[in-house]
Design a protein around this motif. Structure first.
Motif, PDB file in Angstrom:
ATOM      1  N   LEU A 325       2.301   7.612   0.149  1.00  0.00           N
ATOM      2  CA  LEU A 325       1.327   6.568  -0.167  1.00  0.00           C
ATOM      3  C   LEU A 325       1.291   6.328  -1.671  1.00  0.00           C
ATOM      4  CD1 LEU A 325      -1.705   7.391   2.154  1.00  0.00           C
ATOM      5  CD2 LEU A 325      -0.451   5.256   2.094  1.00  0.00           C
ATOM      6  N   GLY A 326       1.314   5.067  -2.063  1.00  0.00           N
ATOM      7  CA  GLY A 326       1.216   4.715  -3.476  1.00  0.00           C
ATOM      8  C   GLY A 326       0.515   3.390  -3.639  1.00  0.00           C
ATOM      9  N   GLY A 327       0.194   3.047  -4.871  1.00  0.00           N
ATOM     10  CA  GLY A 327      -0.469   1.776  -5.140  1.00  0.00           C
ATOM     11  C   GLY A 327      -1.039   1.754  -6.537  1.00  0.00           C
ATOM     12  N   GLU A 328      -1.559   0.615  -6.923  1.00  0.00           N
ATOM     13  CA  GLU A 328      -2.107   0.464  -8.268  1.00  0.00           C
ATOM     14  C   GLU A 328      -3.308   1.367  -8.498  1.00  0.00           C
ATOM     15  OE1 GLU A 328      -0.777  -1.107 -10.643  1.00  0.00           O
ATOM     16  OE2 GLU A 328       0.800  -2.160  -9.543  1.00  0.00           O
ATOM     17  N   GLU A 329      -4.113   1.592  -7.467  1.00  0.00           N
ATOM     18  CA  GLU A 329      -5.321   2.410  -7.630  1.00  0.00           C
ATOM     19  C   GLU A 329      -5.002   3.899  -7.655  1.00  0.00           C
ATOM     20  OE1 GLU A 329      -8.428   1.434  -8.168  1.00  0.00           O
ATOM     21  OE2 GLU A 329      -7.840  -0.671  -8.215  1.00  0.00           O
ATOM     22  N   ILE A 330      -4.099   4.332  -6.798  1.00  0.00           N
ATOM     23  CA  ILE A 330      -3.821   5.767  -6.697  1.00  0.00           C
ATOM     24  C   ILE A 330      -2.531   6.159  -7.409  1.00  0.00           C
ATOM     25  CG2 ILE A 330      -5.074   5.954  -4.533  1.00  0.00           C
ATOM     26  CD1 ILE A 330      -2.429   5.922  -3.055  1.00  0.00           C
ATOM     27  N   GLY A 331      -1.823   5.177  -7.970  1.00  0.00           N
ATOM     28  CA  GLY A 331      -0.578   5.479  -8.656  1.00  0.00           C
ATOM     29  C   GLY A 331       0.596   5.561  -7.699  1.00  0.00           C
ATOM     30  N   PHE A 332       1.773   5.730  -8.247  1.00  0.00           N
ATOM     31  CA  PHE A 332       2.991   5.727  -7.444  1.00  0.00           C
ATOM     32  C   PHE A 332       3.700   7.082  -7.461  1.00  0.00           C
ATOM     33  CE2 PHE A 332       2.225   1.424  -8.961  1.00  0.00           C
ATOM     34  CZ  PHE A 332       2.252   0.705  -7.768  1.00  0.00           C
ATOM     35  N   ASP A 333       2.965   8.149  -7.787  1.00  0.00           N
ATOM     36  CA  ASP A 333       3.592   9.468  -7.875  1.00  0.00           C
ATOM     37  C   ASP A 333       4.194   9.904  -6.549  1.00  0.00           C
ATOM     38  OD1 ASP A 333       2.927   9.595 -10.497  1.00  0.00           O
ATOM     39  OD2 ASP A 333       1.207  10.931 -10.255  1.00  0.00           O
ATOM     40  N   ALA A 334       3.458   9.697  -5.450  1.00  0.00           N
ATOM     41  CA  ALA A 334       3.956  10.137  -4.146  1.00  0.00           C
ATOM     42  C   ALA A 334       5.220   9.377  -3.755  1.00  0.00           C
ATOM     43  CB  ALA A 334       2.871   9.956  -3.084  1.00  0.00           C
TER      44      ALA A 334
END
Length: 631
Positions: A325-334
Motif C-alpha cells: 500500500l502506498g500513496g501521497e498520505e502514507i508515502g510510497f515506502d511499501a
C-alpha cells in the motif's frame, strides 16, 4: 544549416522523370525509337555548316547512345546498342552534311527505312499484351446472391475485390475479402474499413476488417454482426488458465471466438502484461480477473503493488500473498520495498538456476546449472506482481522515487523471464511516457513480447509502440443500446488479432475469490530473498542451494550460529568474507549470513553496521564458556 551538417546530394528530379518514362516500363517506352530519330535529325540540322560538323555529330550521337544504352541491357543486348549507336551516328553525319531532310531523293528514305528496321525489335518487345485477369472466386449467379453479397456489390467500391461465400457466426456473418495479386494487399482493404462499415450501416462494434488467420496478403477477414454481441457482458465462470500452455481466456471477440492472454510460455518463462484504460473503461475489473486466475493456480503466486492507498484492487488486500500500500498520505515506502524485494528474488533465482540447480534436460541428461528457461511448478511457482497505476511511481514528484522506480523495473524486466517473475504494468495510456519516458525503453522492449490489453483511452497517439493495430481512443463510450462499453478493448496476444475488438470477462465477486486460500505458495528461497535488507549490495552474489528444502530453517540457522561463534573467540574484528572462508569450500554464504544475523539478534556478536566487521561480545564469551562447561 549547421556547419557540421553535410548537404544533401543533388538530384535532378525532372531528368529522373524523363528517364523513367523512356525506360522499359515507362509510358513512352514504345515510341522511344521515334523520339530518338527526331532528335538525331534535329542535331544534324543544327550542326550543318559548323566546322567539323560531321565529326562532332558522329561523336556526340555515338558516345551518347553507348553511354545510355550500355548500362541498360545485358551482354547480348549490347551488340544491338552498338548497332543502333553506329547507325544513328552515320545518319547524324549525313544530315549535318546535307543540311536538311528531304524526301525527293532515295537517301533520306533509305535512312528512315533502316532506322525503322533497327527499331522493330525494340517496339516488338514492348508491344501491348493482353493479360489474363487474376484468379478470383467465381461470382454466384444473380438469383443466388445473398443480401450480404448484394450489399457488397451495390455499396462497396474496391476495384477487383470480391467476397467468398459467407458463413454464420454468433449474431451475424463472416467471410474473406479477396483482392488481385500484385495490385492490392490486406492493409489496403483494412484502410477501407469505415467505408465497408458504412455500406452495411452498422455500429463500429458490429463490423471489423482484419488479417486472415493464415496472414495471406491478398485476403482480409470481414465480420459483420446484425446484433451487437459485444454489448452482452461476459461474466467470469471460473479459472481458465491452462497449466500446459500458460494461456487463459481474457474474454471473447465479436465473432464469439475466445480472446486469450498468456501468463507464462512453456520452455521460456512468465509473459508480462501491459494494461491501459481510462476511468470507467473496465481496466480494474480486468485486473480482478487476472488476479483470480493467478490466485487459483498452484503454479503461481500473486503480489499487488498499489500506490493509490488501497483504491486499486481493494478486494485483494488480504488475498494477495503480498499487498504493498502506498500513496501521497502514507508515502510510497511499501511500494518501493516490494519492488526491491522483487529484484532480489530475480537475482537470487537467476543465480540458483544459472549455477546450482541439478536438473534433467530434454534429452535426459543430468546437468548442474545452466538452465536458461523457467517452467513453473508447485515447488517453485511463477511470481506475478500487478503494478497498478505505474505512472504514480515512475513519474512521481519525488525525483528519488521516480529514478529508483524506473531503475528497479528496468533491472527486473531484463532478467525476470528466466527467473520466473512476471509483471502486469497498468496505466491510463498506451505509451512510453507512462512507463517513465525514454529511460524506460528497456522495459518497453520487453513488454512488446507479452500481452497488451487496451481499453478505451484518452489518447491514441502511441498505441503502435506496443504492437496494437487499432487506436483504443476511438472506442465508443456507449453501445448502441445505451449501455456502457466497460471491458471493450483490443488485445495483442497469442490469437494475433490486435485489430479486432473484444469484451473482457469480469469477476462478479472478486472479494469472495480473494477470501479463499491461495492455491500457490512462494518457495522458501524466494521468501528468504524477499526478507533480506533493502540494501541492494547485500544481495548475495553466490549461494549453494541444491534444492529448495536445503534452505536454512530456524533450527539450521541456530546450528550455523553455534559453529560461527567459536571462530570469533580471539576478540579480533572479522569481516564476513573472512568468516565465510574459514568454513569448508562449498559452504553457502547464505547460511553464514543467517547464522551471523541470529548471533547479532541474540547479542552474542556485534557489528558497527552493514558491511562492518563482526566481533564477539561479553555475552558471547559467556555463552561459549557455558557451552564448554556443559561439555
Amino acid at each position: 544549416m549547421d556547419d557540421d551538417q553535410a548537404p544533401a546530394p543533388f538530384t535532378n528530379r525532372r531528368w529522373d522523370a524523363v528517364k523513367n518514362r523512356l525506360s522499359d516500363t515507362g509510358r513512352w517506352a514504345r515510341i522511344t525509337p521515334g523520339l530518338a530519330a527526331a532528335a538525331v535529325c534535329a542535331e544534324g540540322v543544327a550542326l550543318h555548316g559548323q566546322p567539323l560538323s560531321s565529326a562532332a555529330a558522329i561523336a556526340a550521337v555515338g558516345a551518347g547512345g553507348l553511354v545510355i544504352g550500355w548500362n541498360q541491357v545485358g551482354a547480348k543486348g549490347r551488340v544491338y546498342v552498338c548497332a543502333i549507336a553506329a547507325y544513328a551516328s552515320a545518319w547524324a553525319a549525313a544530315v549535318s552534311a546535307h543540311g536538311e531532310v528531304s524526301w525527293r531523293g532515295p537517301g533520306d528514305g533509305l535512312l528512315l527505312a533502316g532506322a525503322a528496321l533497327l527499331a522493330t525489335p525494340w517496339s516488338y518487345g514492348r508491344r501491348w499484351r493482353y493479360e489474363e485477369p487474376d484468379e478470383l472466386p467465381e461470382l454466384p449467379a444473380l438469383e443466388e446472391i445473398s443480401e450480404f453479397q448484394q450489399i457488397w456489390r451495390d455499396y462497396v467500391n474496391i476495384p477487383g475485390a470480391v467476397l467468398e461465400p459467407e458463413w454464420p457466426v454468433p449474431g451475424g456473418w463472416q467471410t474473406d475479402i479477396v483482392v488481385p495479386r500484385g495490385r492490392m494487399a490486406t492493409e489496403d482493404i483494412i484502410a477501407k474499413s469505415r467505408h465497408i462499415r458504412s455500406a452495411y450501416d452498422v455500429a463500429p462494434t458490429q463490423c471489423v476488417v482484419e488479417p486472415t488467420p493464415d496472414q495471406r496478403s491478398t485476403r482480409a477477414r470481414l465480420t459483420v454482426l446484425e446484433r451487437d454481441e459485444l454489448a452482452v457482458p461476459r461474466i467470469w465462470g471460473g479459472a481458465t488458465l491452462d497449466p500446459e500452455t500458460g494461456l487463459y481466456v481474457a474474454g471473447s471477440f465479436m465473432d464469439g471466438a475466445p480472446a486469450r492472454g498468456q501468463l507464462f510460455v512453456p520452455g521460456s518463462g512468465p509473459s508480462d502484461h501491459f494494461v491501459a484504460g481510462t476511468k470507467g473503461s473496465g481496466k480494474s475489473r480486468f485486473l480482478d480477473k487476472l488476479a483470480a486466475e493467478i490466485h487459483l493456480t498452484p503454479l503461481g503466486v500473486l503480489w499487488v503493488n498499489d500506490p493509490q492507498e488501497g483504491h486499486s484492487l481493494s478486494d485483494w488486500i488480504k488475498g494477495a500473498a503480498d499487498y504493498a500500500l502506498g500513496g501521497e498520505e502514507i508515502g510510497f515506502d511499501a511500494c518501493m520495498k516490494q519492488l526491491r524485494a522483487l529484484r532480489r528474488i530475480v537475482y537470487r533465482r537467476s543465480a540458483y538456476f544459472g549455477r546450482e540447480i541439478v536438473w534433467v534436460d530434454r534429452k535426459g541428461r543430468e546437468r548442474k546449472g545452466g538452465k536458461t528457461y523457467f517452467d513453473p511448478t508447485s515447488e517453485i511457482p511463477f511470481l506475478y506482481d500487478l503494478l497498478d497505476e505505474v505512472h504514480v511511481l515512475v513519474k512521481n514528484a519525488d525525483p528519488e522515487i521516480r529514478k529508483e522506480a524506473v531503475a528497479l523495473l528496468g533491472d527486473i524486466s531484463k532478467l525476470s523471464r528466466k527467473a520466473g517473475v512476471g509483471i502486469a504494468y497498468v496505466a491510463h495510456q498506451v505509451g512510453l511516457d507512462e512507463m517513465g519516458g525514454s529511460k524506460a525503453s528497456a522495459t518497453r522492449s520487453m513488454l512488446r513480447e507479452g500481452t497488451t490489453v487496451a481499453f478505451r483511452t484518452g489518447d491514441g497517439t502511441s498505441h503502435s509502440q506496443l504492437g496494437l493495430k487499432a487506436d483504443p481512443s476511438k472506442l465508443p463510450q456507449f453501445f448502441a443500446d445505451g449501455s456502457k462499453t466497460q471491458g471493450l478493448g483490443y488485445i495483442k496476444g497469442p490469437d494475433a488479432r490486435p485489430g479486432a475488438q473484444f469484451r473482457a470477462e469480469y469477476v462478479d465477486d472478486p472479494f469472495e475469490i480473494a477470501c479463499t486460500p491461495a492455491a500457490g505458495r512462494l518457495d522458501d528461497m524466494s521468501l528468504e530473498a524477499a526478507a533480506e535488507p533493502d540494501d541492494a549490495e547485500r544481495a548475495p552474489m553466490h549461494f549453494s542451494v541444491p534444492g529448495i528444502l536445503s534452505i536454512p530453517s530456524a533450527a539450521e540457522r541456530k546450528t550455523w550460529a553455534e559453529q560461527i561463534l567459536p571462530k570469533l573467540v580471539d576478540g579480533e574484528d572479522h569481516t564476513f568474507g573472512a568468516i565465510w572462508k574459514s568454513f569448508p569450500a562449498g559452504t553457502s554464504d547464505r547460511s553464514i549470513r543467517h547464522g551471523l544475523r541470529s548471533l547479532v539478534d541474540d547479542e552474542l556478536v556485534a557489528t558497527d553496521g552493514d558491511k562492518k566487521p563482526y566481533f564477539i561480545t561479553d555475552a558471547g564469551r559467556a555463552a561459549l564458556e557455558q557451552r564448554s562447561a556443559v561439555a
